[in-house]
Design an enzyme around this catalytic site. Structure first.
Site, PDB file in Angstrom:
ATOM      1  N   ASP A 145       0.801  -1.220   0.000  1.00  0.00           N
ATOM      2  CA  ASP A 145       0.000   0.000   0.000  1.00  0.00           C
ATOM      3  C   ASP A 145       0.835   1.272   0.000  1.00  0.00           C
ATOM      4  OD1 ASP A 145      -2.645   1.545   0.799  1.00  0.00           O
ATOM      5  OD2 ASP A 145      -1.137   2.094   2.289  1.00  0.00           O
ATOM      6  N   SER A 173      -4.485   3.375  -0.229  1.00  0.00           N
ATOM      7  CA  SER A 173      -4.428   3.006  -1.646  1.00  0.00           C
ATOM      8  C   SER A 173      -5.012   1.615  -1.861  1.00  0.00           C
ATOM      9  CB  SER A 173      -2.994   3.101  -2.195  1.00  0.00           C
ATOM     10  OG  SER A 173      -2.183   2.034  -1.781  1.00  0.00           O
ATOM     11  N   ASP A 174      -4.848   0.709  -0.899  1.00  0.00           N
ATOM     12  CA  ASP A 174      -5.473  -0.609  -0.995  1.00  0.00           C
ATOM     13  C   ASP A 174      -6.997  -0.475  -1.053  1.00  0.00           C
ATOM     14  OD1 ASP A 174      -3.633  -2.721  -1.180  1.00  0.00           O
ATOM     15  OD2 ASP A 174      -3.102  -2.559   0.925  1.00  0.00           O
ATOM     16  N   TYR A 175      -7.549   0.252  -0.108  1.00  0.00           N
ATOM     17  CA  TYR A 175      -9.006   0.389  -0.035  1.00  0.00           C
ATOM     18  C   TYR A 175      -9.555   1.164  -1.231  1.00  0.00           C
ATOM     19  CZ  TYR A 175      -9.024  -1.487   4.700  1.00  0.00           C
ATOM     20  OH  TYR A 175      -8.906  -2.313   5.783  1.00  0.00           O
TER      21      TYR A 175
END
Length: 403
Positions: A145, A173-175
Protein backbone atom coordinates in the site's frame (compact mmCIF):
# COMPACT_ATOMS: atom_id res chain seq x y z
CA UNK A 1 -22.23 -13.36 1.67
CA UNK A 2 -25.83 -12.22 1.90
CA UNK A 3 -29.01 -14.30 2.03
CA UNK A 4 -29.80 -16.08 -1.23
CA UNK A 5 -31.57 -13.87 -3.74
CA UNK A 6 -30.93 -10.67 -1.76
CA UNK A 7 -29.34 -7.57 -3.27
CA UNK A 8 -28.81 -6.18 -6.78
CA UNK A 9 -25.94 -8.62 -7.46
CA UNK A 10 -27.88 -11.71 -6.36
CA UNK A 11 -27.01 -14.56 -8.71
CA UNK A 12 -23.49 -13.25 -9.37
CA UNK A 13 -20.59 -15.36 -8.11
CA UNK A 14 -17.30 -13.73 -7.14
CA UNK A 15 -14.12 -15.65 -6.34
CA UNK A 16 -11.60 -13.90 -4.11
CA UNK A 17 -8.11 -15.34 -4.50
CA UNK A 18 -6.42 -12.22 -3.18
CA UNK A 19 -4.37 -11.55 -0.07
CA UNK A 20 -4.29 -8.77 2.51
CA UNK A 21 -6.67 -5.96 1.55
CA UNK A 22 -7.21 -4.65 -1.98
CA UNK A 23 -8.59 -7.64 -3.91
CA UNK A 24 -10.44 -9.11 -0.89
CA UNK A 25 -11.96 -5.69 -0.19
CA UNK A 26 -13.14 -5.42 -3.79
CA UNK A 27 -14.77 -8.85 -3.52
CA UNK A 28 -16.30 -7.96 -0.17
CA UNK A 29 -17.96 -4.85 -1.59
CA UNK A 30 -19.54 -6.97 -4.31
CA UNK A 31 -20.69 -9.40 -1.63
CA UNK A 32 -22.39 -6.63 0.31
CA UNK A 33 -24.37 -5.91 -2.87
CA UNK A 34 -25.63 -9.49 -2.95
CA UNK A 35 -22.95 -11.47 -4.80
CA UNK A 36 -21.98 -14.94 -3.59
CA UNK A 37 -18.30 -14.52 -2.67
CA UNK A 38 -16.00 -17.53 -2.29
CA UNK A 39 -12.61 -16.96 -0.70
CA UNK A 40 -9.86 -19.32 -1.91
CA UNK A 41 -6.89 -19.70 0.46
CA UNK A 42 -3.72 -21.78 0.67
CA UNK A 43 -4.29 -24.98 2.68
CA UNK A 44 -2.81 -24.89 6.16
CA UNK A 45 -1.87 -21.23 5.96
CA UNK A 46 -4.67 -19.07 4.65
CA UNK A 47 -4.64 -15.39 3.81
CA UNK A 48 -1.79 -13.41 5.36
CA UNK A 49 -4.50 -11.15 6.79
CA UNK A 50 -5.18 -13.88 9.36
CA UNK A 51 -1.77 -13.16 10.91
CA UNK A 52 -2.19 -9.39 11.18
CA UNK A 53 -3.06 -7.83 14.53
CA UNK A 54 -4.53 -6.69 16.71
CA UNK A 55 -5.59 -10.04 18.14
CA UNK A 56 -8.57 -10.93 20.28
CA UNK A 57 -7.83 -13.55 22.96
CA UNK A 58 -9.18 -17.03 22.22
CA UNK A 59 -9.39 -19.63 24.96
CA UNK A 60 -7.09 -22.58 24.36
CA UNK A 61 -5.54 -21.12 21.24
CA UNK A 62 -3.57 -18.26 19.68
CA UNK A 63 -5.09 -14.82 19.37
CA UNK A 64 -7.60 -14.16 16.62
CA UNK A 65 -6.97 -11.43 14.06
CA UNK A 66 -9.50 -8.62 14.20
CA UNK A 67 -8.16 -7.47 10.83
CA UNK A 68 -9.28 -10.79 9.37
CA UNK A 69 -12.61 -10.58 11.20
CA UNK A 70 -13.37 -7.32 9.39
CA UNK A 71 -11.89 -7.92 5.94
CA UNK A 72 -12.74 -11.63 5.69
CA UNK A 73 -16.44 -11.22 6.43
CA UNK A 74 -19.29 -11.77 4.02
CA UNK A 75 -17.93 -14.76 2.10
CA UNK A 76 -17.58 -18.51 2.07
CA UNK A 77 -14.11 -19.91 2.63
CA UNK A 78 -12.35 -22.80 0.86
CA UNK A 79 -8.78 -23.98 0.49
CA UNK A 80 -6.99 -24.86 -2.75
CA UNK A 81 -3.29 -24.90 -3.59
CA UNK A 82 -3.08 -23.11 -6.92
CA UNK A 83 0.58 -24.08 -7.27
CA UNK A 84 -0.33 -27.74 -7.78
CA UNK A 85 -1.74 -29.06 -11.08
CA UNK A 86 -4.65 -30.70 -9.27
CA UNK A 87 -5.39 -27.42 -7.51
CA UNK A 88 -5.29 -25.56 -10.82
CA UNK A 89 -7.72 -28.04 -12.38
CA UNK A 90 -10.07 -27.74 -9.41
CA UNK A 91 -9.87 -23.96 -9.54
CA UNK A 92 -10.74 -23.97 -13.24
CA UNK A 93 -13.84 -25.98 -12.46
CA UNK A 94 -14.84 -23.32 -9.96
CA UNK A 95 -14.10 -20.60 -12.52
CA UNK A 96 -16.60 -22.22 -14.89
CA UNK A 97 -19.32 -21.20 -12.40
CA UNK A 98 -17.89 -17.73 -11.68
CA UNK A 99 -18.67 -14.24 -12.94
CA UNK A 100 -15.89 -12.19 -11.28
CA UNK A 101 -12.38 -13.17 -10.19
CA UNK A 102 -10.43 -10.84 -7.86
CA UNK A 103 -6.66 -11.30 -7.47
CA UNK A 104 -3.72 -9.16 -6.38
CA UNK A 105 -0.65 -11.33 -6.91
CA UNK A 106 2.47 -9.92 -8.47
CA UNK A 107 1.89 -9.63 -12.25
CA UNK A 108 2.61 -12.89 -14.06
CA UNK A 109 1.87 -15.16 -11.10
CA UNK A 110 -1.54 -16.32 -12.29
CA UNK A 111 -0.14 -16.91 -15.79
CA UNK A 112 2.62 -19.13 -14.39
CA UNK A 113 -0.07 -21.23 -12.74
CA UNK A 114 -2.00 -21.48 -16.00
CA UNK A 115 -4.80 -19.33 -14.56
CA UNK A 116 -4.35 -16.07 -16.42
CA UNK A 117 -7.12 -14.35 -18.39
CA UNK A 118 -6.29 -16.30 -21.57
CA UNK A 119 -6.62 -19.58 -19.69
CA UNK A 120 -10.15 -18.90 -18.45
CA UNK A 121 -13.53 -18.01 -19.93
CA UNK A 122 -13.89 -14.94 -22.12
CA UNK A 123 -17.07 -14.13 -20.19
CA UNK A 124 -15.20 -13.78 -16.91
CA UNK A 125 -14.67 -10.33 -15.38
CA UNK A 126 -11.07 -10.65 -14.24
CA UNK A 127 -10.01 -8.04 -11.64
CA UNK A 128 -6.24 -7.66 -11.36
CA UNK A 129 -4.86 -5.40 -8.64
CA UNK A 130 -1.15 -4.71 -8.20
CA UNK A 131 1.07 -1.85 -7.10
CA UNK A 132 2.26 -0.71 -10.53
CA UNK A 133 -0.20 -2.36 -12.92
CA UNK A 134 0.10 -5.28 -15.32
CA UNK A 135 2.28 -3.44 -17.85
CA UNK A 136 5.14 -0.94 -17.88
CA UNK A 137 8.74 -1.19 -16.64
CA UNK A 138 7.79 -1.22 -12.95
CA UNK A 139 5.12 -3.91 -13.23
CA UNK A 140 7.31 -6.78 -11.91
CA UNK A 141 8.33 -4.91 -8.77
CA UNK A 142 7.05 -6.04 -5.37
CA UNK A 143 5.24 -3.59 -3.17
CA UNK A 144 2.43 -2.80 -0.78
CA UNK A 145 0.00 0.00 0.00
CA UNK A 146 2.57 2.62 0.96
CA UNK A 147 4.27 2.38 -2.42
CA UNK A 148 0.96 3.14 -4.09
CA UNK A 149 0.57 6.19 -1.87
CA UNK A 150 4.13 7.32 -2.58
CA UNK A 151 4.23 6.65 -6.33
CA UNK A 152 0.75 8.06 -6.83
CA UNK A 153 1.79 11.42 -5.33
CA UNK A 154 -0.26 11.49 -2.11
CA UNK A 155 2.58 10.86 0.33
CA UNK A 156 4.42 13.94 -0.91
CA UNK A 157 1.37 16.07 -0.06
CA UNK A 158 0.64 14.64 3.39
CA UNK A 159 2.06 16.23 6.54
CA UNK A 160 3.44 19.54 7.69
CA UNK A 161 5.51 21.72 5.32
CA UNK A 162 8.67 21.54 7.44
CA UNK A 163 8.44 17.86 8.31
CA UNK A 164 8.90 14.58 6.38
CA UNK A 165 5.91 13.14 4.53
CA UNK A 166 3.43 11.26 6.73
CA UNK A 167 1.44 8.20 5.69
CA UNK A 168 -2.33 8.45 6.05
CA UNK A 169 -3.73 6.66 9.07
CA UNK A 170 -5.10 3.69 7.08
CA UNK A 171 -3.93 1.72 4.05
CA UNK A 172 -5.79 4.06 1.76
CA UNK A 173 -4.43 3.01 -1.65
CA UNK A 174 -5.47 -0.61 -1.00
CA UNK A 175 -9.01 0.39 -0.04
CA UNK A 176 -9.38 3.07 -2.70
CA UNK A 177 -8.21 0.70 -5.44
CA UNK A 178 -10.66 -1.91 -4.17
CA UNK A 179 -13.50 0.59 -4.52
CA UNK A 180 -12.49 1.63 -8.05
CA UNK A 181 -12.08 -2.02 -9.04
CA UNK A 182 -15.50 -2.98 -7.65
CA UNK A 183 -17.07 -0.13 -9.62
CA UNK A 184 -15.31 -1.30 -12.78
CA UNK A 185 -16.35 -4.91 -12.15
CA UNK A 186 -20.04 -4.00 -11.83
CA UNK A 187 -19.77 -1.88 -14.99
CA UNK A 188 -18.13 -4.77 -16.85
CA UNK A 189 -20.86 -7.14 -15.71
CA UNK A 190 -23.47 -4.71 -16.98
CA UNK A 191 -21.73 -4.49 -20.35
CA UNK A 192 -21.31 -8.25 -20.59
CA UNK A 193 -24.93 -8.98 -19.78
CA UNK A 194 -26.06 -6.27 -22.21
CA UNK A 195 -24.27 -8.13 -24.99
CA UNK A 196 -21.33 -5.76 -25.30
CA UNK A 197 -18.69 -8.37 -26.06
CA UNK A 198 -18.18 -10.73 -23.14
CA UNK A 199 -16.09 -10.28 -20.03
CA UNK A 200 -13.27 -7.88 -19.22
CA UNK A 201 -9.80 -7.73 -17.69
CA UNK A 202 -9.56 -4.88 -15.19
CA UNK A 203 -6.02 -3.61 -14.58
CA UNK A 204 -6.13 -1.64 -11.32
CA UNK A 205 -2.83 -0.29 -10.00
CA UNK A 206 -2.64 0.97 -6.42
CA UNK A 207 -0.82 4.11 -7.53
CA UNK A 208 -3.45 4.71 -10.23
CA UNK A 209 -6.26 4.99 -7.70
CA UNK A 210 -4.27 7.58 -5.77
CA UNK A 211 -3.30 9.42 -8.94
CA UNK A 212 -6.97 9.74 -9.90
CA UNK A 213 -7.85 11.70 -6.74
CA UNK A 214 -4.98 14.23 -6.81
CA UNK A 215 -7.38 17.10 -7.59
CA UNK A 216 -5.66 19.85 -9.63
CA UNK A 217 -2.13 18.75 -8.76
CA UNK A 218 -1.09 17.51 -12.21
CA UNK A 219 -2.94 20.11 -14.25
CA UNK A 220 -1.34 22.79 -12.06
CA UNK A 221 2.11 21.48 -12.86
CA UNK A 222 1.32 21.10 -16.56
CA UNK A 223 -0.07 24.59 -17.14
CA UNK A 224 1.40 26.66 -14.29
CA UNK A 225 4.59 24.85 -13.32
CA UNK A 226 3.33 24.50 -9.74
CA UNK A 227 4.82 21.68 -7.70
CA UNK A 228 2.20 21.24 -5.02
CA UNK A 229 3.65 20.77 -1.54
CA UNK A 230 2.58 19.77 1.95
CA UNK A 231 0.39 22.29 3.75
CA UNK A 232 -0.53 20.37 6.89
CA UNK A 233 -4.09 20.99 8.03
CA UNK A 234 -4.34 24.33 6.28
CA UNK A 235 -4.68 25.52 2.70
CA UNK A 236 -2.68 28.37 1.20
CA UNK A 237 -5.74 29.77 -0.56
CA UNK A 238 -8.29 29.55 2.28
CA UNK A 239 -8.64 30.58 5.92
CA UNK A 240 -9.69 30.08 8.61
CA UNK A 241 -9.36 26.33 8.28
CA UNK A 242 -7.59 23.98 10.66
CA UNK A 243 -7.95 21.27 13.27
CA UNK A 244 -8.13 23.46 16.35
CA UNK A 245 -7.30 22.38 19.94
CA UNK A 246 -9.95 22.45 22.64
CA UNK A 247 -9.84 22.76 26.41
CA UNK A 248 -10.57 19.05 26.91
CA UNK A 249 -7.68 17.82 24.76
CA UNK A 250 -9.66 17.18 21.58
CA UNK A 251 -9.38 18.75 18.16
CA UNK A 252 -12.23 20.26 16.17
CA UNK A 253 -12.16 20.83 12.44
CA UNK A 254 -13.72 24.15 11.47
CA UNK A 255 -14.13 25.07 7.82
CA UNK A 256 -14.91 28.77 7.45
CA UNK A 257 -13.04 30.00 4.41
CA UNK A 258 -15.99 31.40 2.49
CA UNK A 259 -17.34 34.84 3.34
CA UNK A 260 -20.65 33.37 4.51
CA UNK A 261 -19.06 30.77 6.78
CA UNK A 262 -16.55 33.27 8.13
CA UNK A 263 -19.33 35.66 9.06
CA UNK A 264 -21.17 32.86 10.85
CA UNK A 265 -18.01 31.80 12.68
CA UNK A 266 -17.46 35.36 13.88
CA UNK A 267 -20.98 35.26 15.26
CA UNK A 268 -20.26 31.98 17.06
CA UNK A 269 -17.10 33.48 18.57
CA UNK A 270 -18.95 36.70 19.45
CA UNK A 271 -16.40 38.61 17.37
CA UNK A 272 -18.46 40.48 14.74
CA UNK A 273 -15.66 43.06 14.50
CA UNK A 274 -13.51 40.58 12.58
CA UNK A 275 -15.91 40.60 9.62
CA UNK A 276 -15.15 44.21 8.73
CA UNK A 277 -11.47 44.22 9.64
CA UNK A 278 -9.49 44.91 6.47
CA UNK A 279 -7.08 42.01 6.77
CA UNK A 280 -9.99 39.55 7.08
CA UNK A 281 -12.58 41.23 4.84
CA UNK A 282 -12.19 38.87 1.87
CA UNK A 283 -11.13 35.29 1.30
CA UNK A 284 -7.93 36.46 -0.38
CA UNK A 285 -7.09 38.72 2.55
CA UNK A 286 -7.83 35.98 5.08
CA UNK A 287 -5.62 33.56 3.16
CA UNK A 288 -2.83 36.15 3.10
CA UNK A 289 -3.20 36.55 6.86
CA UNK A 290 -3.88 32.88 7.55
CA UNK A 291 -1.58 32.56 10.56
CA UNK A 292 -3.27 35.50 12.27
CA UNK A 293 -6.89 34.48 11.76
CA UNK A 294 -6.18 30.83 12.55
CA UNK A 295 -4.47 31.89 15.78
CA UNK A 296 -7.55 33.89 16.78
CA UNK A 297 -9.82 30.90 16.16
CA UNK A 298 -7.43 28.57 18.00
CA UNK A 299 -7.42 30.84 21.04
CA UNK A 300 -11.23 30.73 21.07
CA UNK A 301 -11.51 26.94 20.71
CA UNK A 302 -8.82 26.40 23.35
CA UNK A 303 -11.02 28.15 25.92
CA UNK A 304 -13.91 25.71 25.39
CA UNK A 305 -14.53 21.97 25.34
CA UNK A 306 -15.07 20.27 22.00
CA UNK A 307 -18.74 19.88 22.86
CA UNK A 308 -19.09 23.61 23.60
CA UNK A 309 -17.29 24.59 20.38
CA UNK A 310 -19.48 22.23 18.39
CA UNK A 311 -22.68 23.53 19.98
CA UNK A 312 -21.83 27.17 19.25
CA UNK A 313 -20.79 26.43 15.67
CA UNK A 314 -23.89 24.37 14.99
CA UNK A 315 -26.07 27.12 16.45
CA UNK A 316 -24.55 29.54 13.90
CA UNK A 317 -24.55 27.04 11.00
CA UNK A 318 -20.75 26.78 10.84
CA UNK A 319 -19.28 23.52 9.41
CA UNK A 320 -17.62 21.79 12.37
CA UNK A 321 -16.61 18.30 13.41
CA UNK A 322 -14.56 16.71 16.16
CA UNK A 323 -11.61 14.50 15.19
CA UNK A 324 -13.29 11.31 16.38
CA UNK A 325 -11.57 8.37 18.02
CA UNK A 326 -13.06 4.88 17.99
CA UNK A 327 -14.53 5.60 21.43
CA UNK A 328 -16.21 8.73 20.06
CA UNK A 329 -17.67 6.78 17.16
CA UNK A 330 -19.18 4.18 19.45
CA UNK A 331 -20.71 6.89 21.66
CA UNK A 332 -22.08 9.15 18.92
CA UNK A 333 -25.92 9.31 18.78
CA UNK A 334 -26.00 10.10 15.05
CA UNK A 335 -24.04 6.99 14.14
CA UNK A 336 -26.17 4.95 16.52
CA UNK A 337 -29.37 6.29 14.94
CA UNK A 338 -28.11 5.40 11.46
CA UNK A 339 -26.83 1.93 12.46
CA UNK A 340 -23.34 2.72 11.19
CA UNK A 341 -21.98 -0.09 13.38
CA UNK A 342 -23.33 -3.62 13.13
CA UNK A 343 -22.71 -6.72 15.24
CA UNK A 344 -21.15 -9.35 12.97
CA UNK A 345 -21.43 -12.93 14.23
CA UNK A 346 -17.85 -14.13 13.94
CA UNK A 347 -17.51 -17.94 14.11
CA UNK A 348 -14.45 -17.70 16.37
CA UNK A 349 -15.05 -14.79 18.75
CA UNK A 350 -18.80 -14.28 18.49
CA UNK A 351 -20.50 -10.93 17.97
CA UNK A 352 -18.09 -8.09 17.19
CA UNK A 353 -19.12 -4.57 16.22
CA UNK A 354 -17.78 -3.45 12.85
CA UNK A 355 -18.49 -0.92 10.13
CA UNK A 356 -21.85 -1.49 8.47
CA UNK A 357 -21.99 -2.14 4.70
CA UNK A 358 -21.65 1.12 2.80
CA UNK A 359 -23.27 2.91 1.09
CA UNK A 360 -26.73 1.96 2.30
CA UNK A 361 -29.52 0.93 -0.01
CA UNK A 362 -32.64 2.52 1.47
CA UNK A 363 -35.25 0.57 -0.48
CA UNK A 364 -33.56 -2.80 -0.16
CA UNK A 365 -31.34 -2.57 2.96
CA UNK A 366 -28.19 -4.69 3.00
CA UNK A 367 -28.25 -7.30 5.76
CA UNK A 368 -25.43 -7.75 8.25
CA UNK A 369 -22.60 -9.70 6.58
CA UNK A 370 -21.78 -13.22 7.73
CA UNK A 371 -18.69 -13.58 9.90
CA UNK A 372 -15.28 -14.24 8.35
CA UNK A 373 -15.00 -18.01 7.67
CA UNK A 374 -12.65 -20.38 9.39
CA UNK A 375 -9.92 -21.71 7.12
CA UNK A 376 -11.56 -24.15 4.71
CA UNK A 377 -14.91 -23.87 6.49
CA UNK A 378 -16.93 -24.35 3.31
CA UNK A 379 -14.76 -26.91 1.50
CA UNK A 380 -17.44 -29.58 1.44
CA UNK A 381 -20.18 -27.12 0.58
CA UNK A 382 -18.29 -25.72 -2.43
CA UNK A 383 -16.17 -28.61 -3.69
CA UNK A 384 -18.79 -31.31 -3.19
CA UNK A 385 -22.21 -29.67 -3.24
CA UNK A 386 -21.41 -26.99 -5.84
CA UNK A 387 -18.84 -28.74 -8.05
CA UNK A 388 -19.91 -32.34 -7.49
CA UNK A 389 -16.81 -33.91 -5.96
CA UNK A 390 -17.42 -37.09 -3.99
CA UNK A 391 -16.42 -37.35 -0.35
CA UNK A 392 -13.68 -39.79 -1.38
CA UNK A 393 -12.32 -37.33 -3.97
CA UNK A 394 -12.35 -34.49 -1.44
CA UNK A 395 -10.58 -36.70 1.10
CA UNK A 396 -7.92 -37.60 -1.42
CA UNK A 397 -7.29 -33.99 -2.33
CA UNK A 398 -7.01 -33.17 1.35
CA UNK A 399 -4.47 -35.97 1.92
CA UNK A 400 -2.34 -34.71 -0.98
CA UNK A 401 -2.40 -31.14 0.37
CA UNK A 402 -4.43 -29.80 -2.53
CA UNK A 403 -7.26 -28.53 -0.32
Amino acid sequence: MTPAGHGPLAGIRVVDVGTRISAPFCAGLLGELGADVIKVELPGEGDFMRTMGPFAPVEGGPGYSLSWSVEGRGRRGVTCDLRQPEGQDLFKRLMATTDVLCENFRPGTMERWGLGPDDLSDDLVYVRISVFGQSGPYAPRPGLDRLGIAFGGLLHLTGEPDRPPVRPGVTISDYLTGVFAAFAAVSALYGRDAGEGGGEVIDAALYGAVLRVLEWTLAGYDRLGIVRRREGNRLSHSAPLDNYPTADGSFVCIVAGSDANFTRLCGAMERPDLVTEARFATLAERAAHGDEINAIVAAWTSSLTSEEVTARCVAHDVPVGTAYSAADIFADPHMRARDDLVAVDDPVIGAVHQQAPFPRLTRHPTPVPAGAPRLGQHNREVWCELLGLTEAELSGLRERGVV
